[in-house]
Design a protein around this motif. Structure first.
Motif, PDB file in Angstrom:
ATOM      1  N   VAL A  62      48.886  46.989  36.719  1.00 13.46           N
ATOM      2  CA  VAL A  62      48.002  46.031  37.393  1.00 13.46           C
ATOM      3  C   VAL A  62      46.630  46.012  36.730  1.00 13.46           C
ATOM      4  O   VAL A  62      46.015  44.946  36.573  1.00 13.46           O
ATOM      5  CB  VAL A  62      47.884  46.380  38.892  1.00 13.46           C
ATOM      6  CG1 VAL A  62      46.732  45.620  39.538  1.00 13.46           C
ATOM      7  CG2 VAL A  62      49.184  46.056  39.614  1.00 13.46           C
ATOM      8  N   SER A  63      46.147  47.176  36.314  1.00 12.41           N
ATOM      9  CA  SER A  63      44.833  47.246  35.661  1.00 12.41           C
ATOM     10  C   SER A  63      44.835  46.482  34.343  1.00 12.41           C
ATOM     11  O   SER A  63      43.896  45.735  34.033  1.00 12.41           O
ATOM     12  CB  SER A  63      44.435  48.707  35.428  1.00 12.41           C
ATOM     13  OG  SER A  63      44.325  49.406  36.655  1.00 12.41           O
ATOM     14  N   TYR A  66      45.119  42.726  35.230  1.00  7.63           N
ATOM     15  CA  TYR A  66      43.943  42.217  35.939  1.00  7.63           C
ATOM     16  C   TYR A  66      42.780  41.988  34.979  1.00  7.63           C
ATOM     17  O   TYR A  66      42.167  40.917  34.967  1.00  7.63           O
ATOM     18  CB  TYR A  66      43.546  43.196  37.038  1.00  7.63           C
ATOM     19  CG  TYR A  66      42.436  42.685  37.928  1.00  7.63           C
ATOM     20  CD1 TYR A  66      42.726  41.925  39.051  1.00  7.63           C
ATOM     21  CD2 TYR A  66      41.105  42.961  37.636  1.00  7.63           C
ATOM     22  CE1 TYR A  66      41.709  41.444  39.866  1.00  7.63           C
ATOM     23  CE2 TYR A  66      40.087  42.491  38.443  1.00  7.63           C
ATOM     24  CZ  TYR A  66      40.393  41.730  39.558  1.00  7.63           C
ATOM     25  OH  TYR A  66      39.377  41.258  40.341  1.00  7.63           O
ATOM     26  N   GLU A  70      42.720  37.925  34.803  1.00  6.54           N
ATOM     27  CA  GLU A  70      42.165  37.434  36.062  1.00  6.54           C
ATOM     28  C   GLU A  70      40.996  36.478  35.843  1.00  6.54           C
ATOM     29  O   GLU A  70      40.929  35.404  36.446  1.00  6.54           O
ATOM     30  CB  GLU A  70      41.722  38.621  36.931  1.00  6.54           C
ATOM     31  CG  GLU A  70      41.258  38.235  38.319  1.00  6.54           C
ATOM     32  CD  GLU A  70      42.371  37.694  39.195  1.00  6.54           C
ATOM     33  OE1 GLU A  70      42.063  37.057  40.230  1.00  6.54           O
ATOM     34  OE2 GLU A  70      43.554  37.901  38.841  1.00  6.54           O
ATOM     35  N   SER A 274      34.869  40.891  37.710  1.00  5.00           N
ATOM     36  CA  SER A 274      36.196  41.462  37.961  1.00  5.00           C
ATOM     37  C   SER A 274      36.219  42.969  37.743  1.00  5.00           C
ATOM     38  O   SER A 274      37.055  43.669  38.336  1.00  5.00           O
ATOM     39  CB  SER A 274      37.245  40.785  37.064  1.00  5.00           C
ATOM     40  OG  SER A 274      37.030  41.081  35.692  1.00  5.00           O
ATOM     41  N   HIS A 278      37.731  44.921  40.810  1.00  8.50           N
ATOM     42  CA  HIS A 278      38.957  45.707  40.664  1.00  8.50           C
ATOM     43  C   HIS A 278      38.763  47.107  41.233  1.00  8.50           C
ATOM     44  O   HIS A 278      39.673  47.664  41.854  1.00  8.50           O
ATOM     45  CB  HIS A 278      39.342  45.785  39.193  1.00  8.50           C
ATOM     46  CG  HIS A 278      40.647  46.495  38.951  1.00  8.50           C
ATOM     47  ND1 HIS A 278      41.847  46.002  39.376  1.00  8.50           N
ATOM     48  CD2 HIS A 278      40.925  47.680  38.336  1.00  8.50           C
ATOM     49  CE1 HIS A 278      42.823  46.824  39.027  1.00  8.50           C
ATOM     50  NE2 HIS A 278      42.285  47.855  38.404  1.00  8.50           N
ATOM     51  N   THR A 281      39.061  46.640  44.905  1.00  9.05           N
ATOM     52  CA  THR A 281      40.406  46.290  45.346  1.00  9.05           C
ATOM     53  C   THR A 281      41.368  47.462  45.205  1.00  9.05           C
ATOM     54  O   THR A 281      42.188  47.732  46.086  1.00  9.05           O
ATOM     55  CB  THR A 281      40.938  45.091  44.548  1.00  9.05           C
ATOM     56  OG1 THR A 281      40.015  44.001  44.678  1.00  9.05           O
ATOM     57  CG2 THR A 281      42.294  44.653  45.065  1.00  9.05           C
TER      58      THR A 281
END
Length: 530
Positions: A62-63, A66, A70, A274, A278, A281
Protein backbone atom coordinates in the motif's frame (compact mmCIF):
# COMPACT_ATOMS: atom_id res chain seq x y z
CA UNK A 1 -28.88 29.95 -25.03
CA UNK A 2 -26.17 27.85 -23.39
CA UNK A 3 -28.38 26.66 -20.55
CA UNK A 4 -29.85 23.58 -22.18
CA UNK A 5 -26.51 22.08 -23.29
CA UNK A 6 -25.07 22.78 -19.84
CA UNK A 7 -28.07 21.21 -18.11
CA UNK A 8 -27.82 18.21 -20.41
CA UNK A 9 -24.11 17.85 -19.60
CA UNK A 10 -24.74 18.12 -15.86
CA UNK A 11 -27.53 15.54 -16.12
CA UNK A 12 -25.17 13.24 -17.98
CA UNK A 13 -22.50 13.70 -15.29
CA UNK A 14 -24.98 12.97 -12.48
CA UNK A 15 -26.29 9.89 -14.29
CA UNK A 16 -22.75 8.62 -14.89
CA UNK A 17 -21.91 9.24 -11.24
CA UNK A 18 -24.95 7.28 -10.04
CA UNK A 19 -24.16 4.38 -12.36
CA UNK A 20 -20.51 4.60 -11.39
CA UNK A 21 -21.34 4.39 -7.70
CA UNK A 22 -23.31 1.21 -8.32
CA UNK A 23 -20.43 -0.36 -10.24
CA UNK A 24 -17.87 0.71 -7.61
CA UNK A 25 -20.00 -0.80 -4.84
CA UNK A 26 -20.31 -3.95 -6.95
CA UNK A 27 -16.52 -4.08 -7.35
CA UNK A 28 -15.96 -3.68 -3.61
CA UNK A 29 -18.70 -6.14 -2.73
CA UNK A 30 -17.35 -8.80 -5.10
CA UNK A 31 -13.79 -8.19 -3.93
CA UNK A 32 -14.76 -8.48 -0.27
CA UNK A 33 -16.85 -11.61 -0.89
CA UNK A 34 -13.91 -13.25 -2.66
CA UNK A 35 -11.48 -12.16 0.06
CA UNK A 36 -13.90 -13.18 2.81
CA UNK A 37 -14.41 -16.63 1.28
CA UNK A 38 -10.68 -17.06 0.82
CA UNK A 39 -10.02 -16.03 4.43
CA UNK A 40 -12.60 -18.47 5.72
CA UNK A 41 -10.95 -21.30 3.81
CA UNK A 42 -7.58 -20.61 5.39
CA UNK A 43 -8.37 -18.83 8.67
CA UNK A 44 -8.73 -21.98 10.78
CA UNK A 45 -5.28 -23.16 9.72
CA UNK A 46 -3.64 -19.72 9.79
CA UNK A 47 -1.73 -18.55 12.85
CA UNK A 48 -2.01 -14.96 14.12
CA UNK A 49 1.74 -14.52 13.52
CA UNK A 50 1.47 -15.31 9.79
CA UNK A 51 -1.55 -13.02 9.50
CA UNK A 52 0.45 -10.30 11.25
CA UNK A 53 3.24 -10.60 8.65
CA UNK A 54 0.62 -10.56 5.90
CA UNK A 55 -0.63 -7.27 7.36
CA UNK A 56 2.92 -5.90 7.26
CA UNK A 57 3.32 -6.96 3.63
CA UNK A 58 0.01 -5.34 2.74
CA UNK A 59 1.19 -2.10 4.37
CA UNK A 60 4.43 -2.46 2.40
CA UNK A 61 2.53 -2.70 -0.90
CA UNK A 62 0.00 0.00 0.00
CA UNK A 63 2.87 2.38 0.78
CA UNK A 64 4.49 1.82 -2.62
CA UNK A 65 1.21 2.27 -4.49
CA UNK A 66 0.06 5.23 -2.40
CA UNK A 67 3.20 7.33 -2.78
CA UNK A 68 3.49 6.45 -6.46
CA UNK A 69 -0.02 7.05 -7.75
CA UNK A 70 -2.26 8.80 -5.22
CA UNK A 71 -1.18 12.35 -6.05
CA UNK A 72 -1.29 11.61 -9.79
CA UNK A 73 -4.82 10.22 -9.56
CA UNK A 74 -5.99 13.21 -7.53
CA UNK A 75 -4.59 15.62 -10.13
CA UNK A 76 -6.09 13.70 -13.05
CA UNK A 77 -9.55 13.93 -11.50
CA UNK A 78 -9.28 17.71 -11.89
CA UNK A 79 -8.99 17.34 -15.68
CA UNK A 80 -12.57 16.69 -16.92
CA UNK A 81 -13.05 15.38 -20.43
CA UNK A 82 -14.51 17.92 -22.89
CA UNK A 83 -18.04 16.79 -23.72
CA UNK A 84 -18.87 15.33 -27.10
CA UNK A 85 -22.35 15.19 -28.59
CA UNK A 86 -24.26 11.98 -27.99
CA UNK A 87 -23.63 9.26 -30.56
CA UNK A 88 -27.37 9.20 -31.34
CA UNK A 89 -27.41 12.94 -31.97
CA UNK A 90 -27.58 14.26 -35.50
CA UNK A 91 -24.99 16.89 -34.58
CA UNK A 92 -21.50 15.65 -35.27
CA UNK A 93 -18.49 17.00 -33.35
CA UNK A 94 -16.31 19.38 -35.30
CA UNK A 95 -12.55 19.04 -35.62
CA UNK A 96 -11.84 21.50 -32.80
CA UNK A 97 -14.06 19.66 -30.31
CA UNK A 98 -12.59 16.29 -31.27
CA UNK A 99 -9.01 17.59 -30.99
CA UNK A 100 -9.75 19.09 -27.58
CA UNK A 101 -11.24 15.77 -26.51
CA UNK A 102 -8.18 13.84 -27.71
CA UNK A 103 -5.66 16.28 -26.22
CA UNK A 104 -7.39 16.11 -22.82
CA UNK A 105 -7.29 12.29 -22.84
CA UNK A 106 -3.69 12.17 -24.02
CA UNK A 107 -2.72 14.61 -21.26
CA UNK A 108 -4.03 12.36 -18.49
CA UNK A 109 -2.47 9.26 -20.10
CA UNK A 110 0.93 10.94 -20.24
CA UNK A 111 0.74 12.23 -16.66
CA UNK A 112 -0.28 8.78 -15.42
CA UNK A 113 3.13 7.46 -16.56
CA UNK A 114 4.65 9.53 -13.76
CA UNK A 115 3.19 6.95 -11.36
CA UNK A 116 5.52 4.33 -12.80
CA UNK A 117 8.41 6.82 -12.70
CA UNK A 118 7.76 7.35 -8.99
CA UNK A 119 7.04 3.67 -8.42
CA UNK A 120 10.44 2.32 -9.44
CA UNK A 121 12.48 4.22 -6.81
CA UNK A 122 9.67 3.85 -4.24
CA UNK A 123 9.58 0.08 -4.72
CA UNK A 124 13.36 -0.23 -4.40
CA UNK A 125 13.48 2.07 -1.36
CA UNK A 126 10.64 0.40 0.55
CA UNK A 127 11.97 -3.08 -0.30
CA UNK A 128 15.44 -2.29 1.05
CA UNK A 129 14.09 -0.49 4.14
CA UNK A 130 11.62 -3.24 4.99
CA UNK A 131 14.18 -6.02 4.57
CA UNK A 132 16.69 -4.00 6.58
CA UNK A 133 14.47 -3.21 9.58
CA UNK A 134 12.12 -6.19 9.59
CA UNK A 135 11.69 -7.85 13.03
CA UNK A 136 13.72 -11.01 13.48
CA UNK A 137 10.55 -12.97 14.23
CA UNK A 138 9.15 -12.11 10.81
CA UNK A 139 12.37 -12.81 8.92
CA UNK A 140 12.32 -16.41 10.18
CA UNK A 141 8.99 -17.15 8.51
CA UNK A 142 9.32 -19.41 5.47
CA UNK A 143 9.71 -17.66 2.08
CA UNK A 144 9.63 -14.24 3.73
CA UNK A 145 12.28 -12.49 1.57
CA UNK A 146 11.06 -13.95 -1.76
CA UNK A 147 7.56 -12.78 -0.81
CA UNK A 148 8.81 -9.23 -0.26
CA UNK A 149 10.46 -9.21 -3.69
CA UNK A 150 7.37 -10.65 -5.37
CA UNK A 151 5.09 -8.01 -3.81
CA UNK A 152 7.48 -5.25 -4.91
CA UNK A 153 7.36 -6.59 -8.47
CA UNK A 154 3.56 -6.93 -8.27
CA UNK A 155 3.32 -3.28 -7.22
CA UNK A 156 5.26 -2.13 -10.30
CA UNK A 157 3.10 -4.31 -12.53
CA UNK A 158 -0.04 -2.77 -11.03
CA UNK A 159 1.36 0.74 -11.56
CA UNK A 160 1.86 -0.07 -15.25
CA UNK A 161 -1.95 -0.15 -15.62
CA UNK A 162 -2.32 3.50 -14.55
CA UNK A 163 -2.67 4.81 -18.16
CA UNK A 164 -5.71 2.54 -18.55
CA UNK A 165 -7.09 3.49 -15.14
CA UNK A 166 -6.78 7.22 -15.85
CA UNK A 167 -8.87 6.90 -18.99
CA UNK A 168 -11.47 4.80 -17.18
CA UNK A 169 -11.79 7.44 -14.47
CA UNK A 170 -11.89 10.41 -16.83
CA UNK A 171 -14.46 8.87 -19.16
CA UNK A 172 -16.36 7.27 -16.23
CA UNK A 173 -16.12 3.82 -17.83
CA UNK A 174 -17.00 2.10 -14.58
CA UNK A 175 -18.53 -0.95 -16.23
CA UNK A 176 -15.18 -1.70 -17.89
CA UNK A 177 -13.41 -1.24 -14.58
CA UNK A 178 -15.81 -3.67 -12.94
CA UNK A 179 -15.31 -6.17 -15.76
CA UNK A 180 -11.55 -6.07 -15.15
CA UNK A 181 -11.18 -5.72 -11.38
CA UNK A 182 -13.75 -8.30 -10.27
CA UNK A 183 -12.13 -11.24 -12.15
CA UNK A 184 -8.74 -10.03 -10.92
CA UNK A 185 -9.94 -10.05 -7.30
CA UNK A 186 -11.42 -13.50 -7.82
CA UNK A 187 -8.14 -14.82 -9.23
CA UNK A 188 -6.19 -13.39 -6.29
CA UNK A 189 -8.47 -15.12 -3.80
CA UNK A 190 -8.31 -18.43 -5.68
CA UNK A 191 -4.52 -18.37 -5.92
CA UNK A 192 -4.04 -17.42 -2.25
CA UNK A 193 -6.46 -19.97 -0.82
CA UNK A 194 -5.37 -22.75 -3.23
CA UNK A 195 -1.72 -22.31 -2.24
CA UNK A 196 -2.55 -22.47 1.46
CA UNK A 197 -4.84 -25.49 1.04
CA UNK A 198 -2.25 -27.34 -1.05
CA UNK A 199 0.51 -26.60 1.49
CA UNK A 200 -1.74 -27.80 4.31
CA UNK A 201 -2.52 -31.06 2.54
CA UNK A 202 1.11 -31.88 1.73
CA UNK A 203 2.30 -30.64 5.16
CA UNK A 204 4.63 -28.06 3.63
CA UNK A 205 5.14 -24.62 5.18
CA UNK A 206 4.81 -21.85 2.57
CA UNK A 207 4.81 -19.05 5.14
CA UNK A 208 3.39 -15.87 3.56
CA UNK A 209 4.26 -16.87 0.00
CA UNK A 210 0.58 -17.53 -0.92
CA UNK A 211 -0.25 -13.90 -0.15
CA UNK A 212 2.56 -12.72 -2.43
CA UNK A 213 1.43 -15.05 -5.22
CA UNK A 214 -2.10 -13.69 -4.82
CA UNK A 215 -0.92 -10.09 -5.26
CA UNK A 216 1.17 -11.10 -8.28
CA UNK A 217 -1.77 -12.85 -9.96
CA UNK A 218 -3.98 -9.80 -9.30
CA UNK A 219 -1.51 -7.50 -11.05
CA UNK A 220 -1.21 -9.85 -14.04
CA UNK A 221 -4.99 -10.04 -14.33
CA UNK A 222 -5.24 -6.23 -14.29
CA UNK A 223 -2.71 -5.89 -17.11
CA UNK A 224 -4.43 -8.50 -19.28
CA UNK A 225 -7.94 -7.28 -18.48
CA UNK A 226 -7.36 -3.59 -19.15
CA UNK A 227 -5.41 -4.39 -22.33
CA UNK A 228 -8.29 -6.44 -23.72
CA UNK A 229 -10.96 -3.97 -22.59
CA UNK A 230 -9.41 -0.65 -23.63
CA UNK A 231 -6.83 -1.01 -26.37
CA UNK A 232 -9.56 -0.77 -29.01
CA UNK A 233 -10.75 2.57 -27.61
CA UNK A 234 -8.02 4.57 -29.31
CA UNK A 235 -9.40 3.68 -32.75
CA UNK A 236 -12.34 6.04 -32.17
CA UNK A 237 -10.99 8.55 -29.64
CA UNK A 238 -7.76 9.50 -31.45
CA UNK A 239 -5.35 9.23 -28.53
CA UNK A 240 -2.73 6.68 -27.57
CA UNK A 241 -2.08 4.75 -24.39
CA UNK A 242 1.63 5.21 -25.06
CA UNK A 243 3.63 8.21 -23.90
CA UNK A 244 2.97 10.48 -26.89
CA UNK A 245 3.90 14.06 -27.74
CA UNK A 246 0.88 16.37 -27.56
CA UNK A 247 0.16 18.59 -30.56
CA UNK A 248 -1.12 21.78 -28.94
CA UNK A 249 -1.58 25.37 -30.05
CA UNK A 250 0.23 26.46 -26.89
CA UNK A 251 3.29 24.19 -26.36
CA UNK A 252 4.27 26.12 -23.21
CA UNK A 253 1.44 24.37 -21.38
CA UNK A 254 3.25 21.04 -21.70
CA UNK A 255 6.58 20.06 -20.16
CA UNK A 256 8.75 18.25 -22.72
CA UNK A 257 5.75 18.47 -25.02
CA UNK A 258 4.06 15.62 -23.14
CA UNK A 259 3.24 16.47 -19.52
CA UNK A 260 0.61 19.06 -18.67
CA UNK A 261 2.23 21.74 -16.51
CA UNK A 262 -1.05 22.38 -14.68
CA UNK A 263 -1.62 18.71 -13.80
CA UNK A 264 2.05 18.16 -12.91
CA UNK A 265 2.09 21.19 -10.61
CA UNK A 266 -1.11 20.09 -8.89
CA UNK A 267 0.21 16.54 -8.51
CA UNK A 268 3.40 17.89 -6.90
CA UNK A 269 1.38 19.85 -4.32
CA UNK A 270 -0.81 16.86 -3.55
CA UNK A 271 2.26 14.58 -3.31
CA UNK A 272 3.73 16.47 -0.36
CA UNK A 273 0.32 16.40 1.32
CA UNK A 274 0.07 12.65 0.71
CA UNK A 275 3.27 12.08 2.70
CA UNK A 276 1.59 13.39 5.84
CA UNK A 277 -1.81 11.95 4.99
CA UNK A 278 -0.38 8.45 4.59
CA UNK A 279 1.17 8.66 8.04
CA UNK A 280 -2.23 9.62 9.43
CA UNK A 281 -4.11 6.96 7.46
CA UNK A 282 -1.69 4.10 8.10
CA UNK A 283 -0.35 5.38 11.42
CA UNK A 284 -2.06 2.67 13.46
CA UNK A 285 -0.54 -0.13 11.39
CA UNK A 286 2.89 1.51 11.49
CA UNK A 287 2.77 1.95 15.27
CA UNK A 288 1.66 -1.64 15.78
CA UNK A 289 4.44 -2.88 13.49
CA UNK A 290 6.99 -0.91 15.49
CA UNK A 291 5.70 -1.44 19.03
CA UNK A 292 3.74 -4.71 19.08
CA UNK A 293 4.35 -8.36 18.44
CA UNK A 294 3.17 -10.25 15.38
CA UNK A 295 0.25 -11.82 17.24
CA UNK A 296 -1.16 -8.41 18.24
CA UNK A 297 -0.67 -7.20 14.67
CA UNK A 298 -2.56 -10.19 13.35
CA UNK A 299 -5.43 -9.61 15.80
CA UNK A 300 -5.66 -5.93 14.86
CA UNK A 301 -5.49 -6.83 11.15
CA UNK A 302 -8.41 -9.20 11.61
CA UNK A 303 -10.39 -6.54 13.46
CA UNK A 304 -9.77 -3.88 10.81
CA UNK A 305 -10.60 -6.27 7.96
CA UNK A 306 -13.83 -7.57 9.45
CA UNK A 307 -14.83 -4.33 11.15
CA UNK A 308 -14.12 -2.27 8.04
CA UNK A 309 -16.24 -4.29 5.61
CA UNK A 310 -19.03 -1.70 5.61
CA UNK A 311 -16.54 1.11 5.05
CA UNK A 312 -14.90 -0.66 2.11
CA UNK A 313 -18.09 -1.90 0.46
CA UNK A 314 -20.28 1.20 0.82
CA UNK A 315 -18.34 4.25 2.00
CA UNK A 316 -15.23 3.88 -0.16
CA UNK A 317 -17.12 3.60 -3.50
CA UNK A 318 -19.36 6.53 -2.54
CA UNK A 319 -16.31 8.60 -1.66
CA UNK A 320 -14.56 7.76 -4.93
CA UNK A 321 -17.55 8.41 -7.19
CA UNK A 322 -18.38 11.61 -5.27
CA UNK A 323 -14.83 12.86 -5.72
CA UNK A 324 -15.15 12.32 -9.47
CA UNK A 325 -18.52 14.12 -9.45
CA UNK A 326 -17.23 17.05 -7.40
CA UNK A 327 -14.18 17.37 -9.66
CA UNK A 328 -16.36 17.49 -12.77
CA UNK A 329 -18.84 20.01 -11.33
CA UNK A 330 -16.37 22.29 -9.54
CA UNK A 331 -13.94 22.64 -12.43
CA UNK A 332 -13.76 26.26 -13.72
CA UNK A 333 -14.87 26.89 -17.29
CA UNK A 334 -12.70 28.37 -20.04
CA UNK A 335 -13.11 31.83 -18.45
CA UNK A 336 -11.95 30.51 -15.07
CA UNK A 337 -15.40 30.84 -13.49
CA UNK A 338 -17.57 28.35 -11.64
CA UNK A 339 -21.20 27.76 -12.53
CA UNK A 340 -23.57 28.37 -9.61
CA UNK A 341 -25.81 25.51 -10.70
CA UNK A 342 -22.84 23.15 -10.47
CA UNK A 343 -21.93 24.46 -7.02
CA UNK A 344 -25.48 24.03 -5.74
CA UNK A 345 -25.63 20.51 -7.19
CA UNK A 346 -22.36 19.60 -5.43
CA UNK A 347 -23.65 21.09 -2.17
CA UNK A 348 -26.93 19.16 -2.36
CA UNK A 349 -25.09 15.93 -3.15
CA UNK A 350 -22.83 16.43 -0.12
CA UNK A 351 -25.80 17.13 2.18
CA UNK A 352 -27.63 14.01 0.96
CA UNK A 353 -24.63 11.79 1.69
CA UNK A 354 -23.95 13.32 5.11
CA UNK A 355 -27.56 12.78 6.16
CA UNK A 356 -27.50 9.21 4.82
CA UNK A 357 -24.29 8.53 6.77
CA UNK A 358 -25.93 9.74 9.98
CA UNK A 359 -28.90 7.43 9.51
CA UNK A 360 -26.56 4.52 8.86
CA UNK A 361 -24.53 5.45 11.94
CA UNK A 362 -27.68 5.25 14.05
CA UNK A 363 -27.82 1.57 13.08
CA UNK A 364 -24.09 0.85 13.31
CA UNK A 365 -23.55 2.22 16.81
CA UNK A 366 -26.01 -0.03 18.70
CA UNK A 367 -26.01 -3.12 16.47
CA UNK A 368 -22.43 -3.40 15.21
CA UNK A 369 -20.67 -4.08 18.53
CA UNK A 370 -23.30 -6.66 19.42
CA UNK A 371 -23.27 -8.61 16.14
CA UNK A 372 -19.64 -8.54 14.94
CA UNK A 373 -18.05 -10.55 17.80
CA UNK A 374 -20.79 -13.20 17.50
CA UNK A 375 -20.12 -13.53 13.77
CA UNK A 376 -16.39 -13.86 14.42
CA UNK A 377 -17.05 -16.68 16.89
CA UNK A 378 -18.97 -18.55 14.16
CA UNK A 379 -16.56 -17.81 11.30
CA UNK A 380 -13.12 -17.79 12.90
CA UNK A 381 -13.28 -20.86 15.05
CA UNK A 382 -11.73 -21.38 18.48
CA UNK A 383 -8.32 -20.02 17.47
CA UNK A 384 -9.79 -16.53 16.96
CA UNK A 385 -12.55 -16.75 19.55
CA UNK A 386 -11.41 -14.71 22.54
CA UNK A 387 -12.82 -11.80 24.57
CA UNK A 388 -9.84 -9.66 23.51
CA UNK A 389 -10.60 -9.95 19.80
CA UNK A 390 -14.36 -9.61 20.24
CA UNK A 391 -13.94 -6.51 22.37
CA UNK A 392 -11.56 -4.93 19.85
CA UNK A 393 -14.05 -5.56 17.05
CA UNK A 394 -16.78 -3.95 19.13
CA UNK A 395 -14.71 -0.81 19.67
CA UNK A 396 -13.71 -0.74 15.99
CA UNK A 397 -17.37 -0.45 14.96
CA UNK A 398 -17.45 3.07 16.42
CA UNK A 399 -14.55 4.12 14.22
CA UNK A 400 -16.36 3.37 10.94
CA UNK A 401 -18.81 6.34 10.89
CA UNK A 402 -16.03 8.79 11.70
CA UNK A 403 -14.03 7.32 8.83
CA UNK A 404 -17.01 7.82 6.50
CA UNK A 405 -17.64 11.46 7.45
CA UNK A 406 -13.97 12.32 7.03
CA UNK A 407 -13.77 10.55 3.66
CA UNK A 408 -16.67 12.40 2.01
CA UNK A 409 -15.69 15.84 3.35
CA UNK A 410 -12.06 15.41 2.25
CA UNK A 411 -13.32 14.26 -1.16
CA UNK A 412 -15.02 17.64 -1.56
CA UNK A 413 -11.90 19.49 -0.39
CA UNK A 414 -9.59 17.63 -2.77
CA UNK A 415 -11.93 18.42 -5.68
CA UNK A 416 -12.43 22.11 -4.88
CA UNK A 417 -9.12 23.31 -3.40
CA UNK A 418 -6.56 25.09 -5.55
CA UNK A 419 -2.79 24.63 -5.19
CA UNK A 420 -2.47 27.31 -2.49
CA UNK A 421 -5.30 25.82 -0.46
CA UNK A 422 -3.81 22.34 -0.81
CA UNK A 423 -0.53 23.64 0.63
CA UNK A 424 -2.49 25.19 3.50
CA UNK A 425 -4.22 21.87 4.12
CA UNK A 426 -0.83 20.15 4.10
CA UNK A 427 0.34 22.47 6.89
CA UNK A 428 -2.78 21.65 8.89
CA UNK A 429 -2.08 17.96 8.33
CA UNK A 430 1.02 18.51 10.43
CA UNK A 431 -1.21 19.76 13.25
CA UNK A 432 -3.47 16.74 12.80
CA UNK A 433 -0.41 14.48 13.05
CA UNK A 434 0.49 16.08 16.37
CA UNK A 435 -3.08 15.58 17.64
CA UNK A 436 -3.00 11.94 16.57
CA UNK A 437 0.40 11.34 18.17
CA UNK A 438 -0.73 12.96 21.42
CA UNK A 439 -3.96 10.94 21.48
CA UNK A 440 -2.08 7.72 20.72
CA UNK A 441 0.39 8.46 23.53
CA UNK A 442 -2.41 9.17 26.00
CA UNK A 443 -4.41 6.06 25.12
CA UNK A 444 -1.47 3.65 24.67
CA UNK A 445 1.08 4.78 27.24
CA UNK A 446 -0.94 6.64 29.87
CA UNK A 447 -4.20 4.73 29.53
CA UNK A 448 -2.47 1.43 28.68
CA UNK A 449 -5.33 0.48 26.33
CA UNK A 450 -3.19 -1.23 23.68
CA UNK A 451 -4.89 -1.84 20.33
CA UNK A 452 -8.14 -0.38 21.68
CA UNK A 453 -6.29 2.87 22.31
CA UNK A 454 -5.19 2.97 18.68
CA UNK A 455 -8.81 2.78 17.55
CA UNK A 456 -9.72 5.66 19.88
CA UNK A 457 -6.72 7.66 18.63
CA UNK A 458 -7.93 7.09 15.08
CA UNK A 459 -11.34 8.48 16.06
CA UNK A 460 -9.64 11.63 17.39
CA UNK A 461 -7.69 11.85 14.11
CA UNK A 462 -10.87 11.61 12.03
CA UNK A 463 -12.69 14.18 14.19
CA UNK A 464 -10.08 16.93 13.85
CA UNK A 465 -9.67 16.32 10.11
CA UNK A 466 -13.43 16.38 9.56
CA UNK A 467 -13.76 19.62 11.52
CA UNK A 468 -11.18 21.28 9.27
CA UNK A 469 -12.73 19.94 6.05
CA UNK A 470 -16.23 20.98 7.12
CA UNK A 471 -14.97 24.49 7.86
CA UNK A 472 -13.29 24.67 4.46
CA UNK A 473 -16.46 23.54 2.71
CA UNK A 474 -18.59 26.18 4.45
CA UNK A 475 -16.06 28.89 3.58
CA UNK A 476 -15.76 27.70 -0.03
CA UNK A 477 -19.52 27.68 -0.58
CA UNK A 478 -19.88 31.11 1.04
CA UNK A 479 -17.25 32.60 -1.27
CA UNK A 480 -19.13 31.23 -4.26
CA UNK A 481 -22.58 32.50 -3.32
CA UNK A 482 -23.93 29.41 -1.51
CA UNK A 483 -24.45 28.56 2.12
CA UNK A 484 -24.24 25.44 4.25
CA UNK A 485 -25.96 25.37 7.62
CA UNK A 486 -25.66 22.63 10.19
CA UNK A 487 -29.44 22.48 10.46
CA UNK A 488 -29.55 21.43 6.79
CA UNK A 489 -27.07 18.62 7.36
CA UNK A 490 -27.98 17.19 10.76
CA UNK A 491 -30.83 14.75 11.25
CA UNK A 492 -33.20 15.22 14.18
CA UNK A 493 -31.60 15.08 17.66
CA UNK A 494 -34.25 12.55 18.69
CA UNK A 495 -32.57 9.99 16.40
CA UNK A 496 -29.28 10.38 18.23
CA UNK A 497 -31.03 10.16 21.60
CA UNK A 498 -32.69 6.89 20.61
CA UNK A 499 -29.34 5.61 19.35
CA UNK A 500 -27.66 6.53 22.66
CA UNK A 501 -30.37 4.78 24.68
CA UNK A 502 -30.18 1.65 22.50
CA UNK A 503 -26.39 1.58 22.79
CA UNK A 504 -26.54 2.03 26.55
CA UNK A 505 -28.90 -0.88 27.13
CA UNK A 506 -27.03 -3.14 24.71
CA UNK A 507 -23.69 -2.19 26.25
CA UNK A 508 -24.73 -3.65 29.60
CA UNK A 509 -24.02 -7.05 28.08
CA UNK A 510 -20.49 -6.00 27.12
CA UNK A 511 -19.36 -4.27 30.28
CA UNK A 512 -19.24 -0.78 31.72
CA UNK A 513 -15.99 0.23 30.00
CA UNK A 514 -17.41 -0.47 26.56
CA UNK A 515 -20.51 1.56 27.50
CA UNK A 516 -18.31 4.54 28.36
CA UNK A 517 -16.54 4.26 25.01
CA UNK A 518 -19.93 4.21 23.28
CA UNK A 519 -21.03 7.40 25.03
CA UNK A 520 -17.77 9.13 24.04
CA UNK A 521 -18.11 8.00 20.42
CA UNK A 522 -21.74 9.12 20.22
CA UNK A 523 -20.85 12.50 21.70
CA UNK A 524 -18.07 12.91 19.16
CA UNK A 525 -20.31 12.07 16.21
CA UNK A 526 -22.93 14.55 17.37
CA UNK A 527 -20.28 17.24 17.91
CA UNK A 528 -19.18 16.90 14.29
CA UNK A 529 -22.54 18.24 13.15
CA UNK A 530 -23.07 21.05 15.66
Amino acid sequence: MGTKPDDARMGKILASSAIGTSFLILIQLASRIFTFTSNQLILRTLSPAVLGIAAQLELFQVSILYFSRESIRMAIQRQPIPSLPDKKSSVQPDATTTDSHSVSSQAVVNVSYLSLVLGIPSSLMFTMLYQRFVPEEASKIAFFYPSVVLIGAASLMELSTEPFFSVVQQHMLYEKRAAVEMPAAFLRSVVTSSAFIYASQVKYDLGVLPFALGHLSYSLALICGYSLALLGETNTTRFSFLLTRIQSRDPSNYFLGRFSCQLTSLAANVFFQSLVKHLLTQGDTMMLAALSGLEDQGIYSLASNYGGLVARIIFQPLEESSRNLFSALLCPDEDGKLKKTHIRTSRDHLIDILRAYQLLSVLIFPLGPMMVPQLLHILGGRQWSSPKIGYLLSVYCYYIPFLAFNGITEAFVSSAANSQQIRKQTAWMGVFSACYALAAYMFLEVGNLGAYGLVLANIVNMVVRTFWSYGFIKSYLHRNGCSLYTSEVAIRPASFILCALASFFLSRGFGLELGIIKVCALSGSYALLM
